[in-house]
Design a protein around this motif. Structure first.
Motif, PDB file in Angstrom:
ATOM      1  N   HIS A  57       7.560  -1.323  -7.029  1.00  0.00           N
ATOM      2  CA  HIS A  57       7.467   0.140  -7.098  1.00  0.00           C
ATOM      3  C   HIS A  57       8.747   0.810  -6.588  1.00  0.00           C
ATOM      4  CE1 HIS A  57       2.837   0.938  -7.344  1.00  0.00           C
ATOM      5  NE2 HIS A  57       3.220  -0.038  -8.152  1.00  0.00           N
ATOM      6  N   ALA A  58       9.544   0.093  -5.823  1.00  0.00           N
ATOM      7  CA  ALA A  58      10.607   0.742  -5.056  1.00  0.00           C
ATOM      8  C   ALA A  58      11.626   1.449  -5.938  1.00  0.00           C
ATOM      9  CB  ALA A  58      11.311  -0.293  -4.174  1.00  0.00           C
ATOM     10  N   ARG A  59      11.944   0.878  -7.111  1.00  0.00           N
ATOM     11  CA  ARG A  59      12.952   1.516  -7.959  1.00  0.00           C
ATOM     12  C   ARG A  59      12.412   2.758  -8.662  1.00  0.00           C
ATOM     13  NH1 ARG A  59      11.019  -2.880 -10.642  1.00  0.00           N
ATOM     14  NH2 ARG A  59      10.306  -2.607 -12.801  1.00  0.00           N
ATOM     15  N   SER A  60      11.061   2.896  -8.728  1.00  0.00           N
ATOM     16  CA  SER A  60      10.454   3.966  -9.520  1.00  0.00           C
ATOM     17  C   SER A  60       9.741   5.011  -8.676  1.00  0.00           C
ATOM     18  CB  SER A  60       9.434   3.370 -10.503  1.00  0.00           C
ATOM     19  OG  SER A  60      10.023   2.373 -11.308  1.00  0.00           O
ATOM     20  N   ARG A  61       9.581   4.776  -7.406  1.00  0.00           N
ATOM     21  CA  ARG A  61       8.708   5.613  -6.580  1.00  0.00           C
ATOM     22  C   ARG A  61       9.487   6.212  -5.412  1.00  0.00           C
ATOM     23  NH1 ARG A  61       3.272   2.797  -4.272  1.00  0.00           N
ATOM     24  NH2 ARG A  61       2.666   4.310  -2.675  1.00  0.00           N
ATOM     25  N   THR A  62       9.329   7.489  -5.224  1.00  0.00           N
ATOM     26  CA  THR A  62      10.052   8.176  -4.163  1.00  0.00           C
ATOM     27  C   THR A  62       9.477   7.830  -2.797  1.00  0.00           C
ATOM     28  OG1 THR A  62      10.482  10.003  -5.660  1.00  0.00           O
ATOM     29  CG2 THR A  62      10.793  10.431  -3.319  1.00  0.00           C
ATOM     30  N   TYR A  63      10.356   7.617  -1.849  1.00  0.00           N
ATOM     31  CA  TYR A  63       9.923   7.368  -0.476  1.00  0.00           C
ATOM     32  C   TYR A  63       9.610   8.699   0.210  1.00  0.00           C
ATOM     33  CZ  TYR A  63      11.897   2.666  -1.040  1.00  0.00           C
ATOM     34  OH  TYR A  63      12.172   1.397  -1.469  1.00  0.00           O
ATOM     35  N   ARG A  64       8.615   8.645   1.097  1.00  0.00           N
ATOM     36  CA  ARG A  64       8.266   9.846   1.853  1.00  0.00           C
ATOM     37  C   ARG A  64       9.167  10.029   3.064  1.00  0.00           C
ATOM     38  NH1 ARG A  64       8.218  13.485   4.681  1.00  0.00           N
ATOM     39  NH2 ARG A  64       6.498  14.790   5.423  1.00  0.00           N
ATOM     40  N   TRP A  65       9.519   8.936   3.748  1.00  0.00           N
ATOM     41  CA  TRP A  65      10.100   9.086   5.087  1.00  0.00           C
ATOM     42  C   TRP A  65      11.573   8.727   5.178  1.00  0.00           C
ATOM     43  CZ3 TRP A  65       7.442  11.975   8.199  1.00  0.00           C
ATOM     44  CH2 TRP A  65       6.054  12.085   8.007  1.00  0.00           C
ATOM     45  N   ASN A  66      12.018   7.707   4.529  1.00  0.00           N
ATOM     46  CA  ASN A  66      13.449   7.424   4.540  1.00  0.00           C
ATOM     47  C   ASN A  66      13.793   6.524   3.364  1.00  0.00           C
ATOM     48  OD1 ASN A  66      12.088   5.321   6.250  1.00  0.00           O
ATOM     49  ND2 ASN A  66      14.129   4.424   6.226  1.00  0.00           N
ATOM     50  N   GLU A  67      15.068   6.287   3.136  1.00  0.00           N
ATOM     51  CA  GLU A  67      15.552   5.619   1.937  1.00  0.00           C
ATOM     52  C   GLU A  67      16.026   4.196   2.247  1.00  0.00           C
ATOM     53  OE1 GLU A  67      15.615   6.759  -1.174  1.00  0.00           O
ATOM     54  OE2 GLU A  67      14.835   8.762  -0.742  1.00  0.00           O
ATOM     55  N   ASP A  68      16.301   3.430   1.183  1.00  0.00           N
ATOM     56  CA  ASP A  68      16.896   2.108   1.354  1.00  0.00           C
ATOM     57  C   ASP A  68      17.935   1.870   0.277  1.00  0.00           C
ATOM     58  OD1 ASP A  68      15.427   1.525  -0.931  1.00  0.00           O
ATOM     59  OD2 ASP A  68      14.043   0.154   0.044  1.00  0.00           O
ATOM     60  N   GLY A  69      18.785   0.872   0.493  1.00  0.00           N
ATOM     61  CA  GLY A  69      19.834   0.560  -0.463  1.00  0.00           C
ATOM     62  C   GLY A  69      20.705  -0.565   0.039  1.00  0.00           C
ATOM     63  N   MET A  70      21.729  -0.890  -0.729  1.00  0.00           N
ATOM     64  CA  MET A  70      22.640  -1.973  -0.372  1.00  0.00           C
ATOM     65  C   MET A  70      23.967  -1.392   0.095  1.00  0.00           C
ATOM     66  SD  MET A  70      21.997  -4.951  -3.223  1.00  0.00           S
ATOM     67  CE  MET A  70      23.075  -4.197  -4.422  1.00  0.00           C
ATOM     68  N   TRP A 216       7.288  17.788  -0.108  1.00  0.00           N
ATOM     69  CA  TRP A 216       6.180  17.579   0.824  1.00  0.00           C
ATOM     70  C   TRP A 216       5.603  18.867   1.384  1.00  0.00           C
ATOM     71  CZ3 TRP A 216       5.867  13.004  -0.842  1.00  0.00           C
ATOM     72  CH2 TRP A 216       7.018  12.249  -1.086  1.00  0.00           C
ATOM     73  N   ASP A 217       6.317  19.968   1.247  1.00  0.00           N
ATOM     74  CA  ASP A 217       5.836  21.247   1.752  1.00  0.00           C
ATOM     75  C   ASP A 217       5.739  22.250   0.611  1.00  0.00           C
ATOM     76  OD1 ASP A 217       5.596  20.919   4.717  1.00  0.00           O
ATOM     77  OD2 ASP A 217       7.693  20.339   4.478  1.00  0.00           O
ATOM     78  N   THR A 406       1.287  19.180  -0.119  1.00  0.00           N
ATOM     79  CA  THR A 406       1.431  19.046  -1.568  1.00  0.00           C
ATOM     80  C   THR A 406       0.855  17.740  -2.098  1.00  0.00           C
ATOM     81  OG1 THR A 406       3.620  18.073  -1.263  1.00  0.00           O
ATOM     82  CG2 THR A 406       3.506  20.459  -1.574  1.00  0.00           C
ATOM     83  N   SER A 407       0.272  16.915  -1.227  1.00  0.00           N
ATOM     84  CA  SER A 407      -0.230  15.609  -1.637  1.00  0.00           C
ATOM     85  C   SER A 407      -1.722  15.510  -1.361  1.00  0.00           C
ATOM     86  CB  SER A 407       0.507  14.502  -0.880  1.00  0.00           C
ATOM     87  OG  SER A 407       1.899  14.589  -1.086  1.00  0.00           O
ATOM     88  N   PRO A 408      -2.409  14.601  -2.048  1.00  0.00           N
ATOM     89  CA  PRO A 408      -3.837  14.399  -1.751  1.00  0.00           C
ATOM     90  C   PRO A 408      -4.018  13.972  -0.298  1.00  0.00           C
ATOM     91  CG  PRO A 408      -3.203  13.270  -3.777  1.00  0.00           C
ATOM     92  CD  PRO A 408      -1.936  13.734  -3.140  1.00  0.00           C
ATOM     93  N   PRO A 409      -5.116  14.338   0.329  1.00  0.00           N
ATOM     94  CA  PRO A 409      -5.336  13.935   1.729  1.00  0.00           C
ATOM     95  C   PRO A 409      -5.463  12.428   1.828  1.00  0.00           C
ATOM     96  CG  PRO A 409      -7.319  14.914   0.805  1.00  0.00           C
ATOM     97  CD  PRO A 409      -6.230  15.147  -0.199  1.00  0.00           C
ATOM     98  N   PRO A 410      -4.964  11.831   2.913  1.00  0.00           N
ATOM     99  CA  PRO A 410      -5.109  10.389   3.102  1.00  0.00           C
ATOM    100  C   PRO A 410      -6.574   9.996   3.220  1.00  0.00           C
ATOM    101  CG  PRO A 410      -3.493  11.315   4.623  1.00  0.00           C
ATOM    102  CD  PRO A 410      -4.221  12.459   4.003  1.00  0.00           C
ATOM    103  N   PRO A 411      -6.888   8.721   3.027  1.00  0.00           N
ATOM    104  CA  PRO A 411      -8.282   8.277   3.167  1.00  0.00           C
ATOM    105  C   PRO A 411      -8.817   8.584   4.563  1.00  0.00           C
ATOM    106  CG  PRO A 411      -6.913   6.563   2.198  1.00  0.00           C
ATOM    107  CD  PRO A 411      -5.976   7.629   2.673  1.00  0.00           C
ATOM    108  N   PRO A 412     -10.090   8.924   4.682  1.00  0.00           N
ATOM    109  CA  PRO A 412     -10.651   9.211   6.011  1.00  0.00           C
ATOM    110  C   PRO A 412     -10.645   7.954   6.877  1.00  0.00           C
ATOM    111  CG  PRO A 412     -12.377   9.074   4.339  1.00  0.00           C
ATOM    112  CD  PRO A 412     -11.079   9.063   3.603  1.00  0.00           C
ATOM    113  N   GLY A 413     -10.487   8.177   8.160  1.00  0.00           N
ATOM    114  CA  GLY A 413     -10.556   7.069   9.099  1.00  0.00           C
ATOM    115  C   GLY A 413      -9.308   6.236   9.184  1.00  0.00           C
ATOM    116  N   ARG A 414      -8.201   6.683   8.578  1.00  0.00           N
ATOM    117  CA  ARG A 414      -7.014   5.827   8.595  1.00  0.00           C
ATOM    118  C   ARG A 414      -6.431   5.706   9.997  1.00  0.00           C
ATOM    119  NH1 ARG A 414      -1.801   8.077   6.993  1.00  0.00           N
ATOM    120  NH2 ARG A 414      -1.672   6.179   5.748  1.00  0.00           N
TER     121      ARG A 414
END
Length: 890
Positions: A57-70, A216-217, A406-414
């Motif tokens: 998923h990493a090449r196609s999906r945006t990260y929420r908290w920080n990025e990665d790379g070489m 996110w906001d 702007t995102s669906p709520p996380p699962p309850p009890g996480r």
């Protein structure tokens, strides 16, 4: 003063005009090697972080908290990221990040399956060097997954070298060098060498992208953008200066494309939802690899790349030059508006060469003259790994628990799954990580070790890191320190006080303000330990697994209370050591405030009561001459867990030497301490003086009295037991033929000697303390033995190694152990480094053998490197060992 020292002085000057204290640190290699599969990106119901955000998923999906790379760089806020993309023409995807197996995929847990090295780096990142070996054949993604899945835990990991992709030398040697012309003027040189026997083609894609801060906001204001300009990429930012990334034209006229997409998730691909953009995060990947129309023809986006195709003859090399600078004034986007590209690279090669020479001069000032060429190379690469291990770490636990507007709520009890009690933790900092791929999140006790080594090259940054973990947005309101992202509430050994003292000493023993800041916060943490980890209120501590994973027969963190409780030799010794270090701190602080003398008396008594309890209440086995954990069963039986391991050697680290000059001004402390010993004379065995009662005598406080230490060492420094050719094993090899067995609650638990990876899935199964050599505790043992030698000298000698007939002092044993640790990385003549000896490719091939990997731990018999292959964090202690060993010798 070297040029790098001047840059450090400028960066750390609090009186610098404009308050720009951190300018030289503003840009650095703060980009993680992996952000997928992390807890902070996990929004699942069951806490399975690996499966929720896999590599695919990493090449196609945006990260929420920080990025990665070489080979990545970014700023302190990670508002922009600069990294490397490659394509060999046959892989199914661009190489934008390192590939590895998730925890459930590897037969020994998570494991990166690539070869790259951090070869050089300076504290201000004025000079950095990174190297990667990229196969010219199709990268064997499926083979690595399938073969590791087939293998059991009794088999070694299947590595990239085992696939044969390097057998005929058909690979690229990719070296990325960074140099700073000034604090905000970054030069990037990419050199690709064709190691193969035939001409080959490589696509090189230096990439610039913006971390997604806008999704996110509900109201985030204007977005930053990257635009095509006549001579490069223009970054416009609403809250900061605009930037320009330029790439020099190819000398032979090879064309360069500029490609644009958005750093936004490909929702159509991953979730079969309507796309938010026709140019998603993987748009450049799909365009280059598949020829799709997924890049923005308008020349703008939030992710961009220069795309140059290089055809290189066998043994040949090509270079790409890039430069990132602030934009000069308001720039239009029309052709010709962004300046002269060629002029931007005037002096490029000269600046690169100058910064490399300055790095040489800096490390010449750090490393002792007595260190030989091999030691200097080892230490310098260890230091370099630390400079590359700095990462921007962003994680707001409260926001993560509740989700974004702007995102669906996380699962309850996480919160019940993980970290629900750490809602206060909110990180937005650059932190030294244990391993940029396998552990791309801070771990408190790892970080303490990192800081000790870092202090040799950048003491200010080391101090900032230690203070950071004690700030209110990390430390729990109850005084507990966060352990690591997987479970902030776990317990690690409390070694922050030891690290702070070592950093204080390495920095010249003059920054008492730093020591005071650390001391007051650690008082809270020490209190948390005494209130929460002393079950019987008898000064014997439980702690839990204490960072040692599967070293014990029982999972020390999850013993059900209806079964009983465990009093731990290591947890108790760590607390005794903690008390000693707080005692030492308070005595040092009395030089500036006499009020600390009262606190010193308190910690003197803490140490004596903890050490006294450990020696008198069942943890010490007189017949075996060893310390063991003691299991108190609910039916009233006490069962010593007689495993000869590092658990029983931690007591050796609890020692402190008082200098006569230090004691001369502490009348109140001496008086109160004497009265306490008069009242409780049984504690006198823990206080030792050499040279009689005269003023020149040194005083040693020690958990283990010297005579007892001799007995312990006799059973430890035996090559058939705990003495490996490469240091102290974590479990005695005696258990190879004599496994320890214990039955608890109807279940038999067994511990035997396993010199390499764990052969069972106990307690996670992704690391092994059942026999290998681990650097951190070896270093603590070496330092403690030197302390004993300093205080009692030649009065105690031990046969070393056992059976040799040769008697040695504690200090001589410490020096030999230090040499064994360093030998893990030494390549003497034609003899390979033990840490890489399993693979001739790594240890003998001229293109590979000088590139050093700093592994997580080492085979207890052969020294082969194991576990995380870039754990430059605590294994970088080898540089600390080299520096202190050689300076002591001098």
């Amino acid at each position: 003063m070297t040029a790098e020292r001047r840059r450090l002085a400028e960066a750390d000057d609090p009186d610098r005009p404009g308050g720009q204290r951190t300018a030289w640190r503003d840009w650095g290699p703060y980009l993680a090697e992996r952000a997928w599969g992390t807890v902070r990106e996990d929004y699942s119901a069951d806490g399975d972080a690996w499966r929720f955000f896999p590599h695919d998923h990493a090449r196609s999906r945006t990260y929420r908290w920080n990025e990665d790379g070489m080979a990545g760089f970014c700023d302190l806020q990670q508002s922009w990221c600069l990294g490397l993309g490659l394509w060999n023409g046959v892989d199914p995807i661009l190489k934008e990040r390192m590939f590895g197996l998730a925890g459930p995929e590897g037969n020994h847990g998570e494991d990166v399956k690539e070869y790259w090295w951090y070869l050089d780096g300076t504290p201000t990142h004025s000079w950095q060097r990174w190297r990667y070996h990229y196969p010219q054949a199709a990268f064997p993604y499926e083979q690595l997954v399938e073969e590791n899945a087939r293998r059991g835990k009794d088999e070694p990991e299947f590595e990239l070298a085992d696939t044969g992709v390097f057998d005929d030398e058909r690979y690229w040697v990719v070296t990325v060098d960074y140099a700073k012309a000034s604090a905000h003027d970054l030069l990037m040189r990419i050199r690709v060498e064709n190691a193969g026997p035939d001409e080959a083609t490589l696509h090189v894609l230096p990439q610039l992208w913006l971390r997604d801060t806008w999704s996110w906001d509900l109201d985030t204001g204007p977005r930053p953008r990257i635009h095509r300009a006549s001579d490069g990429l223009l970054v416009t930012r609403p809250d900061a200066a605009d930037l320009v990334l330029r790439m020099a034209s190819a000398p032979d006229g090879t064309a360069t494309e500029t490609l644009f997409c958005e750093n936004e998730t490909n929702r159509a691909l991953l979730y079969e939802e309507d796309p938010t953009t026709p140019f998603p995060k993987d748009g450049i990947d799909d365009h280059v690899v598949k020829g799709t129309a997924t890049v923005n023809p308008a020349g703008e986006g939030t992710k961009a790349a220069f795309h140059r195709i290089l055809t290189v003859p066998a043994g040949g090399a090509e270079e790409l030059w890039l430069r990132l600078t602030p934009a000069e004034g308001p720039e239009a986007l029309a052709d010709g508006a962004a300046g002269d590209t060629a002029a931007a690279f005037d002096g490029f090669a000269e600046t690169m060469a100058e910064r490399e020479v300055e790095a040489d001069e800096f490390y010449d000032s750090v490393l002792p003259e007595a260190a030989d060429a091999e030691e200097r190379s080892i230490a310098r690469q260890a230091f370099a790994g630390l400079t590359w291990a700095k990462q921007f770490y962003h994680f707001d636990v409260l926001r993560w628990l509740h989700g974004d507007p702007t995102s669906p709520p996380p699962p309850p009890g996480r919160g019940a799954v993980r970290n629900g009690d750490w809602r206060h933790l909110s990180s937005h900092d650059v932190i030294l990580m244990p391993d940029p791929w396998e552990y791309p999140w801070f771990a408190a006790w790892d970080l303490a070790f990192h800081c000790v080594t870092m202090a040799h090259i950048d003491p200010e940054f080391a101090k900032v890191q230690l203070v950071l973990m004690l700030r209110e947005w990390y430390m729990h309101p109850n005084g507990q320190l966060p352990a690591y992202e997987w479970d902030f509430g776990d317990t690690n050994p409390p070694i922050e006080a030891w690290a702070a003292l070592r950093v204080f000493e390495i920095d010249g023993s003059r920054d008492h303000r730093f020591l005071g800041r650390i001391f007051h916060k650690l008082l809270m943490n020490f209190t948390w330990w005494t209130n929460n980890k002393d079950h019987g209120d008898n000064n014997l501590f439980e702690g839990g697994f204490m960072g040692l994973d599967n070293i014990a027969p029982l999972d020390r963190s999850t013993l059900p209370p209806e079964v009983g409780w465990l009093e731990q030799a290591d947890a108790t010794a760590w607390m005794a050591t903690y008390a000693l270090h707080l005692l030492d701190m308070s005595l040092l602080l009395t030089a500036h405030d006499p009020a600390y003398e009262d606190v010193a008396t308190k910690f003197f008594q803490h140490f004596l009561t903890i050490a006294g309890a450990a020696n008198d209440k069942g943890l010490w086995d007189e017949e075996d001459a060893f310390y063991y954990d003691l299991l108190h069963l609910a039916d009233g039986r006490d069962v010593p867990l007689k495993v000869r391991s590092l658990v029983g050697l931690v007591p050796l680290t609890a020692s402190l030497v008082f200098e006569p000059a230090q004691m001369g001004r502490l009348d109140e402390f001496i008086l109160r301490s004497t009265l306490f010993l008069d009242r409780y004379p049984g504690y006198r065995s823990l206080v030792h003086r050499r040279g009689g009662p005269d003023a020149a005598a040194k005083t040693l406080l020690a958990f283990v009295e010297p005579e007892r230490l001799e007995r312990i060492l006799h059973g430890v420094v035996d090559p058939g037991r705990m003495l490996s050719p490469f240091g102290i094993r974590s479990i005695s090899a005696w258990h190879r033929e004599h496994p320890f067995r214990v039955e608890v609650d109807g279940v038999e638990a067994v511990v035997d000697y396993e010199p390499a990876e764990s052969t069972s899935g106990l307690f996670g199964g992704n690391s092994n303390w059942r026999g290998p050599v681990w650097f951190p505790l070896n270093v603590l043992i070496v330092e403690s033995l030197r302390g004993y030698d300093e205080s009692i000298g030649e009065t105690h000698r031990v046969e070393y190694p056992a059976g040799s007939g040769e008697q040695h002092s504690f200090g001589e044993i410490a020096d030999d152990l230090a040499g064994r640790l360093v030998s893990l990385f030494r390549r003497d003549g034609d003899a390979p480094r033990p840490s890489d000896a399993r693979y001739p490719l790594l240890s003998q091939n001229p293109r590979w053998r000088d590139n050093i990997a700093f592994y997580e731990y080492f085979h207890g018999d052969t020294g082969q490197g194991l576990g995380a292959s870039h754990q430059t964090g605590w294994t970088a202690l080898v540089a600390h060992v080299i520096v202190t060993r050689r300076r002591n010798a001098s």
